[in-house]
Design a protein around this motif. Sequence first.
Motif, PDB file in Angstrom:
ATOM      1  N   MET A  46      44.961  47.108  39.844  1.00 22.33           N
ATOM      2  CA  MET A  46      44.017  46.286  40.585  1.00 22.33           C
ATOM      3  C   MET A  46      43.371  45.284  39.621  1.00 22.33           C
ATOM      4  SD  MET A  46      42.199  49.488  42.594  1.00 22.33           S
ATOM      5  CE  MET A  46      41.213  48.426  43.655  1.00 22.33           C
ATOM      6  N   VAL A  47      43.395  44.009  40.001  1.00 15.89           N
ATOM      7  CA  VAL A  47      42.825  42.974  39.143  1.00 15.89           C
ATOM      8  C   VAL A  47      41.799  42.182  39.952  1.00 15.89           C
ATOM      9  CG1 VAL A  47      43.275  41.017  37.632  1.00 15.89           C
ATOM     10  CG2 VAL A  47      45.026  42.801  37.919  1.00 15.89           C
ATOM     11  N   LYS A  48      40.588  42.070  39.417  1.00 14.42           N
ATOM     12  CA  LYS A  48      39.533  41.293  40.072  1.00 14.42           C
ATOM     13  C   LYS A  48      39.762  39.813  39.778  1.00 14.42           C
ATOM     14  CE  LYS A  48      35.698  41.220  42.476  1.00 14.42           C
ATOM     15  NZ  LYS A  48      35.561  41.852  43.798  1.00 14.42           N
ATOM     16  N   VAL A  49      39.871  39.015  40.844  1.00 12.40           N
ATOM     17  CA  VAL A  49      40.197  37.590  40.714  1.00 12.40           C
ATOM     18  C   VAL A  49      39.105  36.748  41.364  1.00 12.40           C
ATOM     19  CG1 VAL A  49      41.877  35.790  41.293  1.00 12.40           C
ATOM     20  CG2 VAL A  49      42.669  38.096  40.685  1.00 12.40           C
ATOM     21  N   GLY A  50      38.669  35.714  40.659  1.00  9.25           N
ATOM     22  CA  GLY A  50      37.618  34.838  41.174  1.00  9.25           C
ATOM     23  C   GLY A  50      38.107  33.948  42.310  1.00  9.25           C
ATOM     24  N   ASN A  51      37.128  33.430  43.102  1.00 12.50           N
ATOM     25  CA  ASN A  51      37.486  32.570  44.236  1.00 12.50           C
ATOM     26  C   ASN A  51      36.404  31.531  44.528  1.00 12.50           C
ATOM     27  OD1 ASN A  51      39.105  31.663  46.369  1.00 12.50           O
ATOM     28  ND2 ASN A  51      38.160  33.053  47.835  1.00 12.50           N
ATOM     29  N   GLU A  52      35.660  31.119  43.506  1.00  6.18           N
ATOM     30  CA  GLU A  52      34.630  30.107  43.720  1.00  6.18           C
ATOM     31  C   GLU A  52      35.273  28.762  44.024  1.00  6.18           C
ATOM     32  OE1 GLU A  52      32.610  33.400  41.768  1.00  6.18           O
ATOM     33  OE2 GLU A  52      34.529  32.416  41.514  1.00  6.18           O
ATOM     34  N   PRO A  53      34.791  28.064  45.048  1.00  2.00           N
ATOM     35  CA  PRO A  53      35.357  26.750  45.384  1.00  2.00           C
ATOM     36  C   PRO A  53      35.177  25.767  44.222  1.00  2.00           C
ATOM     37  CG  PRO A  53      33.947  27.582  47.155  1.00  2.00           C
ATOM     38  CD  PRO A  53      33.727  28.486  45.983  1.00  2.00           C
ATOM     39  N   GLY A  54      36.250  25.051  43.925  1.00  6.34           N
ATOM     40  CA  GLY A  54      36.179  24.009  42.909  1.00  6.34           C
ATOM     41  C   GLY A  54      36.327  24.478  41.481  1.00  6.34           C
ATOM     42  N   HIS A  55      36.289  25.782  41.227  1.00  7.00           N
ATOM     43  CA  HIS A  55      36.386  26.286  39.856  1.00  7.00           C
ATOM     44  C   HIS A  55      37.545  27.271  39.696  1.00  7.00           C
ATOM     45  CE1 HIS A  55      32.580  24.404  38.801  1.00  7.00           C
ATOM     46  NE2 HIS A  55      32.060  24.900  39.915  1.00  7.00           N
ATOM     47  N   ALA A  56      37.566  28.296  40.560  1.00  9.37           N
ATOM     48  CA  ALA A  56      38.569  29.350  40.406  1.00  9.37           C
ATOM     49  C   ALA A  56      39.897  29.016  41.079  1.00  9.37           C
ATOM     50  CB  ALA A  56      38.020  30.659  40.977  1.00  9.37           C
ATOM     51  N   ARG A  57      39.874  28.094  42.009  1.00 13.72           N
ATOM     52  CA  ARG A  57      41.097  27.788  42.760  1.00 13.72           C
ATOM     53  C   ARG A  57      41.867  26.649  42.101  1.00 13.72           C
ATOM     54  NH1 ARG A  57      37.969  27.291  48.545  1.00 13.72           N
ATOM     55  NH2 ARG A  57      37.031  29.385  48.540  1.00 13.72           N
ATOM     56  N   PRO A  58      43.193  26.656  42.260  1.00 13.39           N
ATOM     57  CA  PRO A  58      44.032  27.712  42.846  1.00 13.39           C
ATOM     58  C   PRO A  58      44.251  28.848  41.852  1.00 13.39           C
ATOM     59  CG  PRO A  58      45.416  25.897  42.149  1.00 13.39           C
ATOM     60  CD  PRO A  58      43.996  25.461  41.899  1.00 13.39           C
ATOM     61  N   GLN A  59      44.470  30.029  42.384  1.00 15.42           N
ATOM     62  CA  GLN A  59      44.662  31.218  41.562  1.00 15.42           C
ATOM     63  C   GLN A  59      46.130  31.414  41.211  1.00 15.42           C
ATOM     64  OE1 GLN A  59      43.031  31.177  44.508  1.00 15.42           O
ATOM     65  NE2 GLN A  59      40.936  31.878  44.140  1.00 15.42           N
ATOM     66  N   SER A  60      46.367  32.334  40.289  1.00 12.83           N
ATOM     67  CA  SER A  60      47.737  32.679  39.870  1.00 12.83           C
ATOM     68  C   SER A  60      48.025  34.138  40.181  1.00 12.83           C
ATOM     69  CB  SER A  60      47.929  32.452  38.370  1.00 12.83           C
ATOM     70  OG  SER A  60      47.824  31.084  38.042  1.00 12.83           O
ATOM     71  N   GLY A  61      49.230  34.388  40.692  1.00 11.13           N
ATOM     72  CA  GLY A  61      49.708  35.762  40.860  1.00 11.13           C
ATOM     73  C   GLY A  61      49.401  36.416  42.190  1.00 11.13           C
ATOM     74  N   LEU A  62      48.795  35.701  43.145  1.00  8.00           N
ATOM     75  CA  LEU A  62      48.460  36.333  44.426  1.00  8.00           C
ATOM     76  C   LEU A  62      49.705  36.637  45.250  1.00  8.00           C
ATOM     77  CD1 LEU A  62      45.280  34.322  45.510  1.00  8.00           C
ATOM     78  CD2 LEU A  62      45.407  36.537  44.349  1.00  8.00           C
ATOM     79  N   ASN A  63      50.700  35.768  45.178  1.00 15.19           N
ATOM     80  CA  ASN A  63      51.918  35.996  45.963  1.00 15.19           C
ATOM     81  C   ASN A  63      52.765  37.143  45.423  1.00 15.19           C
ATOM     82  OD1 ASN A  63      51.843  34.352  48.177  1.00 15.19           O
ATOM     83  ND2 ASN A  63      53.014  32.689  47.263  1.00 15.19           N
ATOM     84  N   GLU A  64      52.517  37.554  44.191  1.00 17.19           N
ATOM     85  CA  GLU A  64      53.272  38.655  43.609  1.00 17.19           C
ATOM     86  C   GLU A  64      52.606  40.007  43.866  1.00 17.19           C
ATOM     87  OE1 GLU A  64      54.891  35.271  42.728  1.00 17.19           O
ATOM     88  OE2 GLU A  64      52.848  35.614  42.047  1.00 17.19           O
ATOM     89  N   ALA A  65      51.369  40.002  44.360  1.00 16.19           N
ATOM     90  CA  ALA A  65      50.654  41.250  44.625  1.00 16.19           C
ATOM     91  C   ALA A  65      51.212  41.928  45.866  1.00 16.19           C
ATOM     92  CB  ALA A  65      49.159  40.974  44.804  1.00 16.19           C
TER      93      ALA A  65
END
Length: 367
Positions: free
Chosen positions: A84-103
Motif C-alpha cells: 500500500m502506497v500513500k499518494v498525494g492528490n492536491e490539485p495543481g501540485h500532485a497531479r498527474p500521478q504515476s503508477g495508478l494504472n498498475e495498482a
Amino acid sequence: MGNLSRRLQGAARSKLGIAATAVVVASLATLGVVTACAKTSKTAAVAPAPSTTVKKRVVVSRPLCPLTGLPAPFGVVPARPALMVKVGNEPGHARPQSGLNEADVVFDTPAESFIMRYIAVYQCGNAAAVGPTRSVRWVDYQIAPQFGNPILAFAGGIGQNVQAVAATPGVLGANLLTAQSGAAYRTTDRRPPDNLYTSTSALWALPGALPRPPRPIFRYTPRLPVGALPLASAELNFSQGTDVVWQWQPATRAWLHTYSGAADIDTLTQQPVTATNVVIEVAPFTTGPYAECTGCSGDIQSSTTGSGAGYVLRDGSYLPIRWSRPTVTAPTRLTTMRGQPVGLAPGRTWVEIITGTQAFGGIHLTP
C-alpha cells in the motif's frame, strides 16, 4: 429266374440304403448348418455394445490474483504481501500521478478539508514509479489490516499516526522519510513535498516483508448482478478541485477517470487512468484531533468499518448496494439491498470513500 429275382431285390435294397444314408447325411448337414447359424446368432446377440463412455471435460483451474480476480502472471501468484502506497492528490501540485494504472486496487479517501488522497495497493501489479508519495492518515491504518500482512509506505506524518502504524498488528510501516529513505527518491521536475517517489520493487525488497499474498477482499463474478441498470457516467462532488466523473468507455469496457471534463493521465505510461470496477461507499466520519499544519483543520476520519449505502459500477451499469465490514481485519462485503452478495468484474477496482456530508447531493448518476 429265382436267383436273378433275388439279386435284383438285393440291389434295390442296397440302393435304398444308400439313398437313405444320403438323406440322413444331408439332414444332419442341414441340421449342422442351422445349429451353426443358431450359435452364430446367439453369439452376436450377446456381443458387447460399442463403448458409450463420455469423456469428462477436464477443467484446469488457473491461479488468480487475489486482488483482481484475473489470471496470475505466468500462472503463479507472486509470493509477496499487499503493498500500500500513500499518494498525494492536491490539485495543481500532485497531479498527474504515476503508477495508478498498475495498482490492483486504489482507495480514494478524503483528508483534511475534504481534499482527496489515494492509497494505491499492489500485489500482482508492478510499477517502476509510484507517487508523489505523501504523509500517512488515520484511515490508512484502518484499511490496511484487511490485507493480512501488508506493507504501508508513506512520507512521514503526524507523530501519533506514524506511531499508530508501527503499533498496528501485521502491518509493516515504511516511512520513506526515515529508515526506508533508500526506497525513495526525489525528482527535479516538481517542487517538494510533491516530488518524492518510490517503486514497487524497492518496497518489496524491504527487510521484514512477509512472502504471504493477501486473501481476496472482494468477490468476482463474470456476470452482472441481477437488477443492474445502464449507466453512462457517475459524478462525485468531493470538494472544489477534486470533483471526479467516471465515464463508461464501451470500446475498452472500462471506466475513465476524469477531472473537470479532462481525462486523468498516468505519468508512468502516459495512458488514461481507468478502472474495471468502481465501488462507492458512503461512510460516516469524524474530524481528527490533530491538524496537519497551523490553521488547518483536523484529518477527516472516514469510518470504513460498520455498514452503509453505496453503488457498484461495472460493465456499463450500476447497482445500489450496502457495504459492511465488522472489524478492521475483515474484508468489505458488498450486498444488494435484499442481502444478496454482489460480485465485481475481474479487473482493477477503485474504491471511492465519500462521506455522508459529501454524499448529500454529491453523487450524480447519468444513465
